[in-house]
Design a protein around this motif. Structure first.
Motif, mmCIF file in Angstrom:
data_model
loop_
_atom_site.group_PDB
_atom_site.id
_atom_site.type_symbol
_atom_site.label_atom_id
_atom_site.label_comp_id
_atom_site.label_asym_id
_atom_site.label_seq_id
_atom_site.Cartn_x
_atom_site.Cartn_y
_atom_site.Cartn_z
ATOM 1 N N ALA A 168 -38.268 -17.094 -3.071
ATOM 2 C CA ALA A 168 -37.598 -16.140 -2.089
ATOM 3 C C ALA A 168 -38.562 -14.793 -2.187
ATOM 4 N N HIS A 169 -38.579 -14.338 -1.196
ATOM 5 C CA HIS A 169 -39.252 -13.033 -1.256
ATOM 6 C C HIS A 169 -38.749 -11.714 -1.304
ATOM 7 N N GLY A 170 -37.402 -11.735 -0.986
ATOM 8 C CA GLY A 170 -36.577 -10.487 -0.800
ATOM 9 C C GLY A 170 -36.569 -9.852 0.638
ATOM 10 N N PRO A 171 -35.515 -9.090 0.662
ATOM 11 C CA PRO A 171 -35.444 -8.252 1.918
ATOM 12 C C PRO A 171 -36.584 -7.351 2.318
ATOM 13 N N ASP A 172 -37.324 -6.767 1.090
ATOM 14 C CA ASP A 172 -38.356 -5.794 1.596
ATOM 15 C C ASP A 172 -39.507 -6.514 2.255
ATOM 16 N N SER A 173 -39.918 -7.527 1.825
ATOM 17 C CA SER A 173 -40.938 -8.195 2.295
ATOM 18 C C SER A 173 -40.638 -8.686 3.700
ATOM 19 N N CYS A 174 -39.310 -9.367 3.990
ATOM 20 C CA CYS A 174 -39.077 -9.720 5.280
ATOM 21 C C CYS A 174 -39.107 -8.521 6.420
ATOM 22 N N ASN A 175 -38.334 -7.399 5.999
ATOM 23 C CA ASN A 175 -38.428 -6.281 6.783
ATOM 24 C C ASN A 175 -40.035 -5.589 7.086
ATOM 25 N N LEU A 217 -35.550 -9.943 9.861
ATOM 26 C CA LEU A 217 -34.350 -9.436 9.343
ATOM 27 C C LEU A 217 -33.500 -10.737 8.308
ATOM 28 N N CYS A 218 -32.965 -10.133 7.405
ATOM 29 C CA CYS A 218 -32.293 -11.009 6.526
ATOM 30 C C CYS A 218 -30.882 -11.398 7.200
ATOM 31 N N ARG A 219 -30.539 -12.748 7.322
ATOM 32 C CA ARG A 219 -29.371 -13.150 7.688
ATOM 33 C C ARG A 219 -28.711 -14.410 7.016
ATOM 34 N N VAL A 220 -27.328 -14.289 6.764
ATOM 35 C CA VAL A 220 -26.722 -15.283 6.013
ATOM 36 C C VAL A 220 -26.641 -16.455 6.995
ATOM 37 N N GLY A 221 -26.680 -17.725 6.340
ATOM 38 C CA GLY A 221 -26.394 -18.924 7.116
ATOM 39 C C GLY A 221 -27.386 -19.442 7.952
ATOM 40 N N ASN A 222 -27.626 -18.890 9.444
ATOM 41 C CA ASN A 222 -28.444 -19.166 10.525
ATOM 42 C C ASN A 222 -29.070 -18.167 10.998
ATOM 43 N N ARG A 244 -39.133 -17.199 6.681
ATOM 44 C CA ARG A 244 -39.018 -17.345 5.112
ATOM 45 C C ARG A 244 -37.530 -17.568 4.685
ATOM 46 N N TYR A 245 -37.339 -17.475 3.287
ATOM 47 C CA TYR A 245 -36.015 -17.083 2.734
ATOM 48 C C TYR A 245 -35.980 -15.668 2.073
ATOM 49 N N ILE A 259 -29.696 -16.914 2.310
ATOM 50 C CA ILE A 259 -30.046 -15.787 3.093
ATOM 51 C C ILE A 259 -31.425 -15.981 3.589
ATOM 52 N N LEU A 260 -31.554 -16.238 5.104
ATOM 53 C CA LEU A 260 -32.844 -16.515 5.534
ATOM 54 C C LEU A 260 -33.476 -15.479 6.239
ATOM 55 N N CYS A 261 -34.650 -15.240 6.380
ATOM 56 C CA CYS A 261 -35.553 -14.188 6.963
ATOM 57 C C CYS A 261 -35.691 -14.738 8.298
ATOM 58 N N CYS A 262 -35.321 -14.130 9.253
ATOM 59 C CA CYS A 262 -35.507 -14.426 11.051
ATOM 60 C C CYS A 262 -36.357 -13.461 11.441
ATOM 61 N N LYS A 263 -37.052 -14.060 12.409
ATOM 62 C CA LYS A 263 -37.857 -13.269 13.342
ATOM 63 C C LYS A 263 -37.481 -13.432 14.629
ATOM 64 N N SER A 264 -37.749 -12.571 15.568
ATOM 65 C CA SER A 264 -37.603 -12.699 17.016
ATOM 66 C C SER A 264 -38.833 -13.492 17.536
ATOM 67 N N LEU A 265 -38.358 -14.484 18.432
ATOM 68 C CA LEU A 265 -39.387 -15.159 19.290
ATOM 69 C C LEU A 265 -40.280 -14.386 20.019
ATOM 70 N N PRO A 266 -41.645 -14.520 20.160
ATOM 71 C CA PRO A 266 -42.185 -13.609 21.167
ATOM 72 C C PRO A 266 -41.917 -13.684 22.418
#
Length: 65
Positions: free
Chosen positions: A19-26, A31-36, A45-46, A52-59
């Motif tokens: 896990a990389h944490g929210p700072d790396s994700c941001n 954005l970090c999201r719980v579940g899906n 990544r996580y 808690i997942l790291c989610c990114k918008s689709l281009p």
């Protein structure tokens, strides 16, 4: 006593797996999201594995004329 459990759970989540944490994700535009991830996003990544997942918008898609 409840606070102690919360602190222990938080510490175990921050030290778990790759896990990389929210700072790396941001920093990477995610954005970090719980579940899906929500519709229109994908898992990068996580933030805190495996909950808690790291989610990114689709281009945006481009249409060739």
């Amino acid at each position: 006593m409840g606070i102690l459990w919360f602190v222990l759970i938080f510490i175990s989540l921050t030290n778990h797996g790759d896990a990389h944490g929210p700072d790396s994700c941001n920093h990477e535009g995610g954005l970090c999201r719980v579940g899906n991830c929500i519709s229109g996003e994908y898992l990068v990544r996580y933030c805190f594995k495996p909950i808690i997942l790291c989610c990114k918008s689709l281009p945006p898609t481009t249409v060739k004329s």
